[in-house]
Scaffold this active site. Structure first.
Site, PDB file in Angstrom:
ATOM      1  N   GLU A 256      -7.047   1.993   6.790  1.00  0.00           N
ATOM      2  CA  GLU A 256      -7.602   0.514   7.143  1.00  0.00           C
ATOM      3  C   GLU A 256      -8.968  -0.504   6.553  1.00  0.00           C
ATOM      4  OE1 GLU A 256      -7.263  -1.383  11.384  1.00  0.00           O
ATOM      5  OE2 GLU A 256      -6.092  -2.450  10.720  1.00  0.00           O
ATOM      6  N   ASP A 331       2.161  -5.723  12.744  1.00  0.00           N
ATOM      7  CA  ASP A 331       0.715  -5.396  13.364  1.00  0.00           C
ATOM      8  C   ASP A 331       0.280  -6.161  14.724  1.00  0.00           C
ATOM      9  OD1 ASP A 331      -1.705  -4.337  13.690  1.00  0.00           O
ATOM     10  OD2 ASP A 331      -3.027  -5.081  11.985  1.00  0.00           O
TER      11      ASP A 331
END
Ligand code: 6MZ
Length: 392
Positions: A256, A331
């Site tokens: 990420e 998410d």
């Protein structure tokens, strides 16, 4: 968009506290403001702000956790999050959350998960199946979105399968992470030690019992998440290895942020899925593709947090064209003001996917769920029956 809503969908990467309705968050914050715990006027604009960098997102999570950390709000938000996903035809949801301990509220990691399970039980507007398949209907000929209920005044009672993933936060210690994986075990150790003196010899039996106990609550896996700029994933390796030994699946937030060594080592671990994969280098892509690890793709999240430069440049395209296993996910639907239907809509408009392609993408996700084969079979039937009614 309407079509994306009508299609059955599978959500595999949704954080409970990131998926809260704005109104609920404001409600809970206002109540805390009234009690003088927080200054509501200071937090209102933080909650309603739309554009946030990755580090701002984690500041917001700190605020959300202050607002939601008691059993009744955890139960409430779980109920609402499941209702929201079901209302847009998500038929299978893997909901992940970080079990939290808060002595001043009498909250243990176990009681936190109990509050989540209570939320699943509290849903009444849709049928929620969160117990293991042995207790689920084995009549595979009755798909989730039953045609039969159509004939009953046009009222379709929706069904949704929900499974839980317990998250380890990258701020935690090795011990706290271990506690997330084994807290159910404590009860068994206590009970069994009454009968069994030589516990060492019964380790395997205990492991099986632990896995079964967790499954009784619909826990199927462990997730490693939290601010990717914080901590070292190696801290959690013992807990992740232990989880795997219990037969739990593992998914990791991977790449990420740019961290070549960590990405390399995470791929070596061969998790059952990874999330994001934004900062992969050539070597990582090669290894990912050869190991066929499915990727949870969160388009809006990646754009909002500037983890990818533009939507056109998103690695979705390359993975999709390479037929690499992937699944579209939200998410944090609350934090990023999105929905799974919206994520499909974005994929359709940005990458030119037609209805058949979107449906296939959604249906293929069945193969990457952590739920068992009985659930997979029911879901396949659900999609087949939906394909007919959508005239695909
Ligand atoms: C990494 C994330 C995340 O567990 O309290 N979380 N971790 N990257 C992300 N991308 C933006 N979004 C959410 O839900 C909130 C927690 O999930 C993780 C963070 O640890 C956050 O505190 P729960 O239900």
């Amino acid at each position: 968009m309407e079509w994306c809503v009508s299609m059955p969908k599978i959500e595999l990467h949704a954080h409970l506290n990131g998926s809260i309705r704005d109104n609920t968050l404001l409600d809970l914050a206002r109540a805390l403001g009234d009690k003088g715990v927080i200054d509501f006027s200071q937090v209102e604009h933080v909650i309603l702000k739309n554009d946030r960098s990755l580090s701002e997102v984690f500041k917001l999570f700190d605020l959300i956790h202050i607002v939601t950390t008691d059993h009744s709000s955890i139960t409430r938000i779980t109920k609402e999050v499941v209702e929201d996903f079901a209302s847009e035809n998500v038929v299978y949801l893997e909901l992940r959350t970080t079990p939290k301990k808060n002595d001043s509220l009498g909250m243990s990691k176990r009681s936190y998960v109990d509050a989540v399970v209570e939320g699943l039980r509290a849903v009444s507007s849709v049928d929620v199946a969160f117990i293991p398949s042995s207790e689920e209907p084995t009549n595979l000929s009755s798909p989730l979105l039953s045609d039969a209920s159509d004939k009953c005044n046009g009222n379709i009672r929706k069904k949704i399968f929900v499974r839980l993933l317990l998250s380890i936060d990258r701020r935690e210690t090795t011990e706290a992470a271990m506690e997330t994986v084994i807290f159910y075990a404590e009860v068994f150790w206590a009970k069994l030690s009454l009968f069994v003196t030589d516990l060492e010899r019964y380790t395997h039996l205990l492991q099986v019992m632990l896995a079964l106990e967790m499954r009784r609550f619909g826990v199927v896996g462990i997730d490693l998440s939290g601010n990717p700029a914080v901590g070292e994933w190696i801290t959690y390796l013992p807990a992740l290895i232990f989880a795997r030994q219990q037969g739990l699946y593992v998914t990791l937030h991977c790449g990420e942020v740019s961290n070549s060594k960590e990405i390399h080592n995470m791929l070596d671990f061969l998790p059952q899925r990874i999330g994001h994969a934004c900062f992969f280098e050539e070597e990582h892509w090669r290894r990912l593709k050869s190991s066929n690890i499915p990727v949870e793709i969160c388009l809006t999240s990646n754009i909002r947090t500037l983890s990818v430069p533009t939507i056109d440049a998103h690695h979705f395209v390359d993975l999709y064209n390479a037929r690499h296993p992937l699944v579209l996910c939200t998410d944090d639907s609350g934090v990023f003001s999105t929905s799974l239907s919206n994520e499909y809509n974005i994929a359709a408009s940005t990458f030119g996917l037609g209805q058949n392609e979107m449906f296939e993408l959604s249906k293929n996700s069945i193969e990457f769920i952590f739920g068992d084969n009985v659930v997979k079979e029911i879901l396949r039937k659900t999609f087949d029956s939906a394909a007919k009614s959508l005239e695909l």
